[in-house]
Design a protein around this motif. Structure first.
Motif, PDB file in Angstrom:
ATOM      1  N   VAL A  79       0.871  -1.168   0.000  1.00  0.00           N
ATOM      2  CA  VAL A  79       0.000   0.000   0.000  1.00  0.00           C
ATOM      3  C   VAL A  79       0.910   1.221   0.000  1.00  0.00           C
ATOM      4  CG1 VAL A  79      -1.735   1.286   1.289  1.00  0.00           C
ATOM      5  CG2 VAL A  79      -1.789  -1.217   1.282  1.00  0.00           C
ATOM      6  N   VAL A  80       0.654   2.173  -0.889  1.00  0.00           N
ATOM      7  CA  VAL A  80       1.481   3.372  -0.981  1.00  0.00           C
ATOM      8  C   VAL A  80       0.687   4.571  -0.479  1.00  0.00           C
ATOM      9  CG1 VAL A  80       2.758   4.898  -2.528  1.00  0.00           C
ATOM     10  CG2 VAL A  80       2.796   2.425  -2.914  1.00  0.00           C
ATOM     11  N   ALA A  81       1.204   5.235   0.542  1.00  0.00           N
ATOM     12  CA  ALA A  81       0.566   6.423   1.110  1.00  0.00           C
ATOM     13  C   ALA A  81       0.970   7.652   0.307  1.00  0.00           C
ATOM     14  CB  ALA A  81       0.995   6.597   2.559  1.00  0.00           C
ATOM     15  N   ASP A  82       0.045   8.597   0.162  1.00  0.00           N
ATOM     16  CA  ASP A  82       0.349   9.844  -0.535  1.00  0.00           C
ATOM     17  C   ASP A  82       1.101  10.826   0.355  1.00  0.00           C
ATOM     18  OD1 ASP A  82      -0.840   9.149  -3.000  1.00  0.00           O
ATOM     19  OD2 ASP A  82      -2.822   9.672  -2.218  1.00  0.00           O
ATOM     20  N   GLN A  83       0.875  10.748   1.658  1.00  0.00           N
ATOM     21  CA  GLN A  83       1.515  11.639   2.628  1.00  0.00           C
ATOM     22  C   GLN A  83       1.974  10.818   3.822  1.00  0.00           C
ATOM     23  OE1 GLN A  83       2.048  14.849   2.092  1.00  0.00           O
ATOM     24  NE2 GLN A  83       0.954  14.796   0.162  1.00  0.00           N
ATOM     25  N   PRO A  84       3.012  11.275   4.543  1.00  0.00           N
ATOM     26  CA  PRO A  84       3.466  10.540   5.722  1.00  0.00           C
ATOM     27  C   PRO A  84       2.372  10.388   6.778  1.00  0.00           C
ATOM     28  CG  PRO A  84       5.011  12.307   5.176  1.00  0.00           C
ATOM     29  CD  PRO A  84       3.848  12.445   4.253  1.00  0.00           C
ATOM     30  N   ALA A  85       1.461  11.354   6.854  1.00  0.00           N
ATOM     31  CA  ALA A  85       0.390  11.295   7.856  1.00  0.00           C
ATOM     32  C   ALA A  85      -0.444  10.025   7.718  1.00  0.00           C
ATOM     33  CB  ALA A  85      -0.505  12.522   7.737  1.00  0.00           C
ATOM     34  N   GLU A  86      -0.592   9.520   6.526  1.00  0.00           N
ATOM     35  CA  GLU A  86      -1.377   8.300   6.318  1.00  0.00           C
ATOM     36  C   GLU A  86      -0.764   7.112   7.034  1.00  0.00           C
ATOM     37  OE1 GLU A  86      -2.642   7.494   2.257  1.00  0.00           O
ATOM     38  OE2 GLU A  86      -2.290   9.613   1.819  1.00  0.00           O
ATOM     39  N   THR A  87       0.546   7.057   7.112  1.00  0.00           N
ATOM     40  CA  THR A  87       1.163   5.944   7.823  1.00  0.00           C
ATOM     41  C   THR A  87       0.850   6.029   9.309  1.00  0.00           C
ATOM     42  OG1 THR A  87       3.272   7.103   8.084  1.00  0.00           O
ATOM     43  CG2 THR A  87       3.027   5.694   6.146  1.00  0.00           C
ATOM     44  N   GLY A  88       0.770   7.251   9.849  1.00  0.00           N
ATOM     45  CA  GLY A  88       0.402   7.427  11.256  1.00  0.00           C
ATOM     46  C   GLY A  88      -1.019   7.014  11.543  1.00  0.00           C
ATOM     47  N   ARG A  89      -1.896   7.152  10.560  1.00  0.00           N
ATOM     48  CA  ARG A  89      -3.298   6.781  10.739  1.00  0.00           C
ATOM     49  C   ARG A  89      -3.524   5.283  10.631  1.00  0.00           C
ATOM     50  NH1 ARG A  89      -5.272  10.123   6.379  1.00  0.00           N
ATOM     51  NH2 ARG A  89      -4.208  12.003   6.940  1.00  0.00           N
ATOM     52  N   TYR A  90      -2.784   4.609   9.779  1.00  0.00           N
ATOM     53  CA  TYR A  90      -3.106   3.229   9.440  1.00  0.00           C
ATOM     54  C   TYR A  90      -2.124   2.184   9.945  1.00  0.00           C
ATOM     55  CZ  TYR A  90      -6.207   5.713   6.286  1.00  0.00           C
ATOM     56  OH  TYR A  90      -7.151   6.557   5.767  1.00  0.00           O
ATOM     57  N   CYS A  91      -1.006   2.600  10.505  1.00  0.00           N
ATOM     58  CA  CYS A  91       0.020   1.629  10.888  1.00  0.00           C
ATOM     59  C   CYS A  91       0.257   1.610  12.397  1.00  0.00           C
ATOM     60  CB  CYS A  91       1.332   1.959  10.179  1.00  0.00           C
ATOM     61  SG  CYS A  91       1.206   1.847   8.389  1.00  0.00           S
TER      62      CYS A  91
END
Length: 78
Positions: free
Chosen positions: A34-46
């Motif tokens: 899964v490729v996140a568009d912004q670093p914030a997405e990794t904080g939300r989903y990981c």
């Protein structure tokens, strides 16, 4: 280079990646990540985030700038 090798060792886990260079991210997407568009997405989903960048400035940018990892992390964790 290092981050892509870590991400490819999935061992059955869902892995989300972010790379400041979009072309490098697309190569990882074709590997099933899964490729996140912004670093914030990794904080939300990981549950766990590994940062593999060149220097402190890059860590700071990915973590604290707009849409950075820290900016939108799950409430109560930080």
């Amino acid at each position: 280079m290092m981050g892509s090798q870590i991400a490819l060792v999935q061992k059955g886990h869902k892995v989300t990646v972010f790379n400041r260079g979009k072309s490098k991210s697309e190569k990882l997407r074709t590997s099933g990540l899964v490729v996140a568009d912004q670093p914030a997405e990794t904080g939300r989903y990981c549950d766990i985030v590994l940062i593999c960048v060149k220097d402190y400035e890059a860590v700071s940018n990915v973590s604290f700038e707009k849409d950075g990892l820290i900016e939108k992390s799950i409430s109560g964790i930080i």
